[in-house]
Design a protein around this motif. Structure first.
Motif, mmCIF file in Angstrom:
data_model
loop_
_atom_site.group_PDB
_atom_site.id
_atom_site.type_symbol
_atom_site.label_atom_id
_atom_site.label_comp_id
_atom_site.label_asym_id
_atom_site.label_seq_id
_atom_site.Cartn_x
_atom_site.Cartn_y
_atom_site.Cartn_z
ATOM 1 N N MET A 1 0.832 -1.196 0.000
ATOM 2 C CA MET A 1 0.000 0.000 0.000
ATOM 3 C C MET A 1 0.868 1.249 0.000
ATOM 4 N N THR A 2 0.529 2.180 -0.858
ATOM 5 C CA THR A 2 1.372 3.335 -1.090
ATOM 6 C C THR A 2 0.987 4.522 -0.214
ATOM 7 N N LYS A 3 2.005 5.110 0.407
ATOM 8 C CA LYS A 3 1.807 6.301 1.221
ATOM 9 C C LYS A 3 2.564 7.456 0.589
ATOM 10 N N LEU A 4 1.871 8.566 0.376
ATOM 11 C CA LEU A 4 2.452 9.768 -0.204
ATOM 12 C C LEU A 4 2.509 10.861 0.851
ATOM 13 N N GLU A 5 3.541 11.678 0.783
ATOM 14 C CA GLU A 5 3.655 12.760 1.751
ATOM 15 C C GLU A 5 4.360 13.954 1.128
ATOM 16 N N PRO A 28 -3.203 5.255 2.404
ATOM 17 C CA PRO A 28 -3.875 4.173 1.682
ATOM 18 C C PRO A 28 -5.311 3.987 2.172
ATOM 19 N N GLY A 29 -6.191 3.680 1.246
ATOM 20 C CA GLY A 29 -7.575 3.391 1.606
ATOM 21 C C GLY A 29 -8.452 4.602 1.787
ATOM 22 N N LYS A 183 -14.252 5.468 -5.579
ATOM 23 C CA LYS A 183 -14.471 5.227 -4.149
ATOM 24 C C LYS A 183 -14.452 3.735 -3.845
ATOM 25 N N SER A 184 -15.120 2.957 -4.681
ATOM 26 C CA SER A 184 -15.180 1.513 -4.478
ATOM 27 C C SER A 184 -13.793 0.880 -4.571
ATOM 28 N N LEU A 185 -13.015 1.258 -5.591
ATOM 29 C CA LEU A 185 -11.666 0.717 -5.747
ATOM 30 C C LEU A 185 -10.771 1.123 -4.588
ATOM 31 N N GLY A 190 -7.493 -0.693 -1.113
ATOM 32 C CA GLY A 190 -6.636 0.121 -0.267
ATOM 33 C C GLY A 190 -5.783 1.109 -1.033
ATOM 34 N N LEU A 191 -6.337 1.656 -2.122
ATOM 35 C CA LEU A 191 -5.589 2.605 -2.940
ATOM 36 C C LEU A 191 -5.418 3.941 -2.216
#
Length: 264
Positions: A1-5, A28-29, A183-185, A190-191
């Protein structure tokens, strides 16, 4: 799962600074919405996150790595982008453009196989544009092209999606349909989703968190109920709007108070 900051990031063009010293996280999510008046820097932030432009100062971190150190190919496997004004080859068919989303997953001199074709077709189904598959881009409306670009990003199967005004040129039913898919994806896979939105009501209904930008700085950050308040809307947009609780969702909604705008 990708986290951006974004860490103390300043952005601009030439000598003009557009966004000044901003810091926030994208998790994520969840769908993070960038909102604010025209020209406040929403699209500039999307461009920086997708590495179209580089920060004057500060850092953009993707899964613990400075985004500037990641190769374009690897970045395309992590991040999918829906630009505000997509530039597409007019002679290509809609299916061919959606299939381009598979390029980051192909090796050197490798062509798309049956698996890639199936993924591209499923992406078109999710975006409800199967009927456009054989139509050429030059024959499509602005709204149809927008949906093709969204399907291309879905076919890319990344862990993060950046959308710059994804509902532009779409009628209300298509706006809801596309945002429902995103939203569903986001929830199922967990995008990490970041979207710049002009419509505060859509932002309130679909985003888990909002970042309200004004004069190049973060004015407010939090849930839609924390950000879309009478005080914040008045301070950022001026008098002329009324914030109320949506009768079905209970989320904040904004109504214009005709005739009382500061521009009137």
């Amino acid at each position: 799962m990708t986290k951006l900051e974004m860490q103390n990031v300043t952005l601009g063009y030439g000598r003009k600074v557009v966004v000044k010293d901003i810091t926030f996280q994208m998790k994520p999510g969840e769908i993070l919405g960038l909102v604010g008046p025209n020209g406040c820097g929403k699209s500039t932030i999307i461009k920086a996150l997708s590495r179209v432009i580089s920060p004057y100062s500060g850092r953009i971190i993707l899964d613990g790595k400075n985004i500037s150190t990641i190769s374009r190919r690897d970045l395309a496997r992590w991040l999918g982008v829906v630009p505000q004004i997509p530039l597409l080859p007019s002679a290509f068919t809609a299916f061919e453009v959606v299939l381009m989303g598979r390029n980051p997953h192909l090796g050197l001199f490798q062509y798309e196989g049956p698996k890639d074709m199936a993924i591209a077709w499923r992406a078109m189904e999710k975006a409800s544009i199967q009927h456009l598959a054989r139509r050429r881009i030059g024959e499509l409306s602005g709204g149809e092209i927008q949906c093709v670009v969204i399907a291309r990003v879905l076919a890319q199967e990344t862990e993060a999606i950046l959308l710059d005004e994804p509902t532009a040129n779409l009628d209300i039913s298509r706006q809801v349909e596309i945002l429902d898919v995103i939203k569903s994806l986001c929830q199922e896979k967990g995008l990490t989703v970041v979207t710049a939105l002009h419509d505060l009501n859509l932002a309130a209904q679909y985003c888990d968190r909002l970042v309200l930008i004004n004069n190049g700085r973060i004015h407010a950050e939090g849930t839609p109920s924390e950000v879309i308040t009478d005080d914040n809307i008045k301070e950022v947009y001026g008098a002329g709007s009324y914030v109320y609780s949506h009768p079905l969702s209970g989320l904040p909604a904004v109504l214009p108070n005709a005739g009382s705008s500061k521009y009137g």
